[in-house]
Design an enzyme around this catalytic site. Sequence first.
Site, PDB file in Angstrom:
ATOM      1  N   CYS A 161      26.396  21.273  13.245  1.00 41.37           N
ATOM      2  CA  CYS A 161      26.112  20.331  12.338  1.00 41.37           C
ATOM      3  C   CYS A 161      26.210  18.952  12.896  1.00 41.37           C
ATOM      4  CB  CYS A 161      26.844  20.255  11.113  1.00 41.37           C
ATOM      5  SG  CYS A 161      28.524  20.130  11.232  1.00 41.37           S
ATOM      6  N   HIS A 254      27.276  13.248   8.356  1.00 42.82           N
ATOM      7  CA  HIS A 254      27.703  13.058   9.719  1.00 42.82           C
ATOM      8  C   HIS A 254      27.280  11.841  10.319  1.00 42.82           C
ATOM      9  CE1 HIS A 254      30.221  16.345   9.184  1.00 42.82           C
ATOM     10  NE2 HIS A 254      29.684  17.383  10.216  1.00 42.82           N
TER      11      HIS A 254
END
Length: 364
Positions: A161, A254
Site C-alpha cells: 500500500c 497514505h
Amino acid sequence: MKERENKLRAGIIGGTGMVGQRFVTLLADHPWFQVTAIAASARSAGKTYEEAVGGRWKMTSPMPENVKNIIVKDVKDIEAMSGEVDFVFSAVDMTKEEIKKIEEDYAKAEIPVVSNNSAHRWTPDVPMVIPEINVQHFDVIEHQKKRLGTERGFIAVKPNCSIQGYVPALAAWKEFEPYEVVVTTYQAISGAGKTFKDWPEMVENIIPYIGGEEEKSEQEPLRIFGHIENGEIVKAQEPVITSQCVRVPVLDGHTAAVFVRFRKKPSKEQLIEKLRAFRGFPQEEGLPSAPKQFIQYLEDDDRPQVKLDVNYENGFGVSIGRLREDTVYDYKFIGLAHNTVRGAAGGAVLCAEALAAKGYITER
C-alpha cells in the site's frame, strides 16, 4: 464496461479481518464477481459471517446483507472451498511461511489466488501488478503453472500500500528517465488493520517506524518496473529509491512526499500533462473498478488532503499535487492514495478484473 453473462464465484480466505471486510464491501454489488464462500481460522468456522465477525466490523458502511448468513469455512479445508468458488481473494493473517503454503495449496487445487499478502511478492514467477502499469507481467503465469503442475490454478499479488501514491507518477514519467528518488510516506493506521478505537495511543501521535515498510517502498517499485526473462520477473535497476515510513494519526490514506532526479529534464507542464494523460489496461478495457481518470493533478497549494481527496474515484484513483522544482533534486511532489482500497483489497479486485478480462480467471 463489458458485461458478463454469469458472475464469477469469488471466495475470500481470511475474510473476517479488516482487509477481508474491505473485500466484502467492495464486492457487495460487483458486476462481475459474487462472494459465494468465506473462509477464516478454525475458531470462526461453522459460524455465520455475521457471528464470526461479531463486534469487530471495522468498515464505515454496514455489513452487506448478502454475506451475513454465509457459513464461514475453515481456511485449511480447501476441498470444501473448491466446490463453491471459481477463484479466491487472499487476506489471511498467518506467518509468511504459512501464507506461502496455503496460497500455493489453493493454486495446486486449481483455484486461482489473487492475494493482498506480501508472502509471494518476491516469488520469481508470481506477478505483482498495478494493472495500469505492468499488466504484461501476467504473462509469467504460464511459467508458474508449469512449476505448480496446474491447468488453471496460479497466484497473483498486488504490491504494498505504501507505494501507490508515487509509483504511478514515476510510471507516467518513464520517458524522462527518473533515476533517483527520495520518498517519505505518512501512513494511515488502517494499514496496520487498526481503527482509533483499537489503537488509542495513535491519537495525536506519530510513530517513526513501520516494520518492513521501508524495504518494500524501495524494492517493490523495481519489481513492478522489471521484465520477464526465462520465466521469471527480473527487477529493474532504476530508479534507485530511498525511503522513510512514518505512521500518522489518520484512519485511511497514505501520503507520500517525493523528490526525483531525471536524466532528461522535463518542464513542469510536461510532467503535469503526462500525469493527466496516463492510462492503462483498466481504462482501455473499461474494467468495473477502473478509475476513469487514474491520476488527478491538483493545482491548489494545500492539496492533496486526506479529508478531501482520499476517496477520489471511489478510492481507486491517485492524487498528486505541489509539483515544483527543487534546489537539490529536479522536482518534488506530494502523492496520496487510499491504502485499503487502491492499496489493498481494491487493488486486488482490480487485478482480478484484469485477470478475468485476459482469460486467466474463468468459470470452473
